[in-house]
Design an enzyme around this catalytic site. Structure first.
Site, PDB file in Angstrom:
ATOM      1  N   LYS A 144      22.460 -27.661  -2.124  1.00  0.00           N
ATOM      2  CA  LYS A 144      21.569 -27.936  -0.982  1.00  0.00           C
ATOM      3  C   LYS A 144      20.736 -29.210  -1.150  1.00  0.00           C
ATOM      4  O   LYS A 144      20.369 -29.837  -0.162  1.00  0.00           O
ATOM      5  CB  LYS A 144      20.624 -26.739  -0.746  1.00  0.00           C
ATOM      6  CG  LYS A 144      21.292 -25.548  -0.077  1.00  0.00           C
ATOM      7  CD  LYS A 144      20.253 -24.475   0.227  1.00  0.00           C
ATOM      8  CE  LYS A 144      20.870 -23.289   0.925  1.00  0.00           C
ATOM      9  NZ  LYS A 144      19.863 -22.287   1.319  1.00  0.00           N
TER      10      LYS A 144
ATOM     11  N   ASN B  77      21.178 -27.336   4.473  1.00  0.00           N
ATOM     12  CA  ASN B  77      22.095 -26.194   4.386  1.00  0.00           C
ATOM     13  C   ASN B  77      23.215 -26.286   5.427  1.00  0.00           C
ATOM     14  O   ASN B  77      24.146 -25.484   5.404  1.00  0.00           O
ATOM     15  CB  ASN B  77      21.344 -24.862   4.526  1.00  0.00           C
ATOM     16  CG  ASN B  77      20.947 -24.561   5.962  1.00  0.00           C
ATOM     17  OD1 ASN B  77      20.795 -25.475   6.774  1.00  0.00           O
ATOM     18  ND2 ASN B  77      20.768 -23.292   6.274  1.00  0.00           N
TER      19      ASN B  77
ATOM     20  N   ASP C 128      17.464 -22.979   7.934  1.00  0.00           N
ATOM     21  CA  ASP C 128      16.809 -21.757   7.421  1.00  0.00           C
ATOM     22  C   ASP C 128      15.443 -21.524   8.083  1.00  0.00           C
ATOM     23  O   ASP C 128      15.173 -20.442   8.611  1.00  0.00           O
ATOM     24  CB  ASP C 128      16.618 -21.854   5.907  1.00  0.00           C
ATOM     25  CG  ASP C 128      17.898 -21.582   5.138  1.00  0.00           C
ATOM     26  OD1 ASP C 128      18.787 -20.910   5.691  1.00  0.00           O
ATOM     27  OD2 ASP C 128      18.010 -22.038   3.993  1.00  0.00           O
TER      28      ASP C 128
ATOM     29  N   ALA D  49       7.718 -19.724  -3.402  1.00  0.00           N
ATOM     30  CA  ALA D  49       7.653 -21.180  -3.218  1.00  0.00           C
ATOM     31  C   ALA D  49       9.015 -21.811  -3.486  1.00  0.00           C
ATOM     32  O   ALA D  49       9.117 -22.987  -3.799  1.00  0.00           O
ATOM     33  CB  ALA D  49       6.598 -21.781  -4.140  1.00  0.00           C
ATOM     34  N   GLY D  50      10.089 -21.013  -3.393  1.00  0.00           N
ATOM     35  CA  GLY D  50      11.440 -21.522  -3.607  1.00  0.00           C
ATOM     36  C   GLY D  50      11.996 -22.134  -2.329  1.00  0.00           C
ATOM     37  O   GLY D  50      11.244 -22.506  -1.419  1.00  0.00           O
ATOM     38  N   GLY D  51      13.324 -22.230  -2.260  1.00  0.00           N
ATOM     39  CA  GLY D  51      13.967 -22.894  -1.127  1.00  0.00           C
ATOM     40  C   GLY D  51      13.632 -22.267   0.216  1.00  0.00           C
ATOM     41  O   GLY D  51      13.330 -22.984   1.189  1.00  0.00           O
ATOM     42  N   ALA D  52      13.657 -20.939   0.285  1.00  0.00           N
ATOM     43  CA  ALA D  52      13.382 -20.266   1.563  1.00  0.00           C
ATOM     44  C   ALA D  52      11.929 -20.489   1.973  1.00  0.00           C
ATOM     45  O   ALA D  52      11.632 -20.790   3.142  1.00  0.00           O
ATOM     46  CB  ALA D  52      13.689 -18.770   1.444  1.00  0.00           C
TER      47      ALA D  52
ATOM     48  N   ARG E 291       5.219 -24.635  -9.358  1.00  0.00           N
ATOM     49  CA  ARG E 291       6.049 -24.667  -8.148  1.00  0.00           C
ATOM     50  C   ARG E 291       5.215 -24.418  -6.895  1.00  0.00           C
ATOM     51  O   ARG E 291       5.382 -25.086  -5.876  1.00  0.00           O
ATOM     52  CB  ARG E 291       7.119 -23.575  -8.285  1.00  0.00           C
ATOM     53  CG  ARG E 291       8.414 -23.901  -7.629  1.00  0.00           C
ATOM     54  CD  ARG E 291       9.399 -22.835  -8.037  1.00  0.00           C
ATOM     55  NE  ARG E 291      10.695 -23.056  -7.449  1.00  0.00           N
ATOM     56  CZ  ARG E 291      11.638 -22.137  -7.402  1.00  0.00           C
ATOM     57  NH1 ARG E 291      11.427 -20.939  -7.924  1.00  0.00           N
ATOM     58  NH2 ARG E 291      12.798 -22.401  -6.843  1.00  0.00           N
TER      59      ARG E 291
HETATM   60  P1  NDP Z   1      14.659 -19.542  -5.072  1.00  0.00           P
HETATM   61  O1  NDP Z   1      15.307 -19.181  -6.353  1.00  0.00           O
HETATM   62  O2  NDP Z   1      14.571 -20.978  -4.669  1.00  0.00           O
HETATM   63  O3  NDP Z   1      13.142 -18.964  -5.069  1.00  0.00           O
HETATM   64  C1  NDP Z   1      12.865 -17.641  -5.453  1.00  0.00           C
HETATM   65  C2  NDP Z   1      11.379 -17.357  -5.233  1.00  0.00           C
HETATM   66  O4  NDP Z   1      11.143 -15.969  -5.522  1.00  0.00           O
HETATM   67  C3  NDP Z   1      10.457 -18.147  -6.155  1.00  0.00           C
HETATM   68  O5  NDP Z   1       9.250 -18.420  -5.487  1.00  0.00           O
HETATM   69  C4  NDP Z   1      10.217 -17.163  -7.313  1.00  0.00           C
HETATM   70  O6  NDP Z   1       9.010 -17.390  -7.996  1.00  0.00           O
HETATM   71  C5  NDP Z   1      10.132 -15.866  -6.549  1.00  0.00           C
HETATM   72  N1  NDP Z   1      10.418 -14.677  -7.358  1.00  0.00           N
HETATM   73  C6  NDP Z   1      11.625 -14.224  -7.751  1.00  0.00           C
HETATM   74  N2  NDP Z   1      11.488 -13.095  -8.474  1.00  0.00           N
HETATM   75  C7  NDP Z   1      10.147 -12.835  -8.538  1.00  0.00           C
HETATM   76  C8  NDP Z   1       9.362 -11.806  -9.147  1.00  0.00           C
HETATM   77  N3  NDP Z   1       9.939 -10.814  -9.822  1.00  0.00           N
HETATM   78  N4  NDP Z   1       8.015 -11.858  -8.992  1.00  0.00           N
HETATM   79  C9  NDP Z   1       7.422 -12.859  -8.298  1.00  0.00           C
HETATM   80  N5  NDP Z   1       8.131 -13.874  -7.698  1.00  0.00           N
HETATM   81  C10 NDP Z   1       9.461 -13.849  -7.826  1.00  0.00           C
HETATM   82  O7  NDP Z   1      15.395 -18.691  -3.974  1.00  0.00           O
HETATM   83  P2  NDP Z   1      15.452 -18.974  -2.375  1.00  0.00           P
HETATM   84  O8  NDP Z   1      14.098 -19.356  -1.926  1.00  0.00           O
HETATM   85  O9  NDP Z   1      16.597 -19.839  -2.061  1.00  0.00           O
HETATM   86  O10 NDP Z   1      15.817 -17.526  -1.849  1.00  0.00           O
HETATM   87  C11 NDP Z   1      14.859 -16.478  -1.840  1.00  0.00           C
HETATM   88  C12 NDP Z   1      15.405 -15.323  -1.056  1.00  0.00           C
HETATM   89  O11 NDP Z   1      15.534 -15.724   0.302  1.00  0.00           O
HETATM   90  C13 NDP Z   1      16.807 -14.862  -1.481  1.00  0.00           C
HETATM   91  O12 NDP Z   1      16.793 -13.468  -1.656  1.00  0.00           O
HETATM   92  C14 NDP Z   1      17.714 -15.237  -0.340  1.00  0.00           C
HETATM   93  O13 NDP Z   1      18.704 -14.264  -0.134  1.00  0.00           O
HETATM   94  C15 NDP Z   1      16.751 -15.236   0.819  1.00  0.00           C
HETATM   95  N6  NDP Z   1      17.148 -16.149   1.899  1.00  0.00           N
HETATM   96  C16 NDP Z   1      17.306 -15.610   3.132  1.00  0.00           C
HETATM   97  C17 NDP Z   1      17.657 -16.401   4.192  1.00  0.00           C
HETATM   98  C18 NDP Z   1      17.825 -15.768   5.526  1.00  0.00           C
HETATM   99  O14 NDP Z   1      18.304 -16.466   6.434  1.00  0.00           O
HETATM  100  N7  NDP Z   1      17.444 -14.517   5.721  1.00  0.00           N
HETATM  101  C19 NDP Z   1      17.881 -17.852   4.048  1.00  0.00           C
HETATM  102  C20 NDP Z   1      17.649 -18.334   2.711  1.00  0.00           C
HETATM  103  C21 NDP Z   1      17.304 -17.487   1.674  1.00  0.00           C
HETATM  104  P3  NDP Z   1       8.910 -18.465  -9.209  1.00  0.00           P
HETATM  105  O15 NDP Z   1       8.791 -19.833  -8.545  1.00  0.00           O
HETATM  106  O16 NDP Z   1       7.672 -18.075  -9.919  1.00  0.00           O
HETATM  107  O17 NDP Z   1      10.160 -18.323 -10.030  1.00  0.00           O
END
Ligand code: NDP
Length: 286
Positions: free
Chosen positions: A73, A94, A109, A135-138, A163
């Site tokens: 991405k 995406n 997204d 704070a990830g991609g979504a 992040r």
């Molecule tokens: P990323 O890996 O980029 O980000 C994951 C995020 O979740 C980070 O902020 C991470 O925190 C946090 N996280 C994960 N596990 C934990 C935990 N146990 N406790 C606290 N924080 C946690 O993933 P994406 O952002 O790409 O995807 C996130 C979700 O969004 C996925 O499940 C995906 O399926 C879903 N999604 C849904 C879409 C839709 O259209 N419905 C579109 C895109 C994504 P940290 O930074 O601290 O690691």
């Protein structure tokens, strides 16, 4: 062969690794069929090293566009002719669409999330106070689109401070919203004046279907709209807790369908059959 015969189907794809379990094909092909289009969608397993070659292939073979998923991405940005302004702000693409010989990078997204907000919850984000978990991609895509749509305040709650703070700084520098970082070491209370609460972490995604974000659930009120990005299963423990407190909820399946529907329209120029797509995806996840 009659004059009307045309054996050439149009092709769009998704590039990623791993790619075998990516379900987007199910809803996009259902949409092609419902609209009577001679179009196909193909999942291509493409490694990071092969992305440049895959984009050259897309140009040479005349694909109408493609989706990108992990790990492409961000990397794809350098191979495209143009990046849509919101995708550039998000820093990730995406969806790629074709305009003549030019490949344009888009991010659907956050747009899918906004459409679900407006059409399913009947809520206009302008002037609203939002709390986003993650704070990830979504989270990045959703927060940028909410900021561009005029949300007045966005609080980013994230486990990793680096992040979370980076996203907050980005929003404050590049948009007119007021963003702040909230650290997430123990269960956090949701501020009473919150209009929209979003779980944009991966907590609750299949197979970890019993997991839920660590918040003080008693602080969710009936005046909040509570949203989850998790599409599978759509009814997460997080949303069930919110429902139990009288809050309106939006699931991640709606967001996923709308982001696909927006891509479908970018490629074909035709309005997407959202209901057909929703049904196809819900069956695939069932
Ligand atoms: P990323 O890996 O980029 O980000 C994951 C995020 O979740 C980070 O902020 C991470 O925190 C946090 N996280 C994960 N596990 C934990 C935990 N146990 N406790 C606290 N924080 C946690 O993933 P994406 O952002 O790409 O995807 C996130 C979700 O969004 C996925 O499940 C995906 O399926 C879903 N999604 C849904 C879409 C839709 O259209 N419905 C579109 C895109 C994504 P940290 O930074 O601290 O690691």
């Amino acid at each position: 062969m009659s004059a009307a015969t045309n054996y050439k189907a149009e092709l769009v794809s998704v590039l990623g690794q791993p790619i075998a379990e990516n379900p987007t094909i199910v809803m996009i092909e259902a949409a092609f069929k419902a609209k009577g289009l001679n179009w196909r969608y193909q999942n291509f397993e493409v490694s990071a090293d092969d992305l440049a070659g895959a984009i050259i292939g897309i140009r040479a073979l005349g694909l109408q566009g493609t989706n990108l998923t992990i790990p492409h991405k961000i990397a794809v940005l350098e191979y495209l002719d143009e990046i849509a302004p919101d995708a550039a702000l998000i820093g990730a693409v995406n969806t790629v669409r074709r305009e003549g010989n030019r490949l344009i990078g888009e991010n659907t997204d956050g747009k899918g999330f906004l459409r679900s907000l407006r059409e399913d919850a009947n809520l206009e984000p302008a002037g609203k106070k939002v709390v986003i978990l993650g704070a990830g991609g979504a989270a990045r895509a959703i927060s940028v689109e909410l900021a561009l749509a005029g949300a007045s305040q966005i609080s980013i709650v994230n486990r990793s401070q680096t992040r979370g703070q980076a996203l907050v700084d980005h929003l404050n520098e590049k948009t007119t919203t007021s963003a702040r970082y909230i650290s997430w070491e123990s269960a956090i209370a949701i501020a009473e004046d919150t209009d929209i609460l979003v779980n944009a972490t991966s907590i609750g995604l299949y197979p970890d279907v019993d997991d839920q974000p660590n918040i003080v659930y008693e602080t969710i009120t009936a005046t909040m709209l509570v949203c989850d990005v998790i599409p599978n299963p759509p009814r997460t423990p997080f949303l069930r807790e919110a429902e139990a407190r009288g809050a309106q909820t939006l699931d991640g399946l709606g967001m996923l369908v709308y982001q696909g529907a927006i891509g479908f329209t970018m490629w074909t120029g035709i309005e997407a059959p959202v209901e057909v797509m929703h049904q196809a995806l819900a069956e695939a996840f069932a």
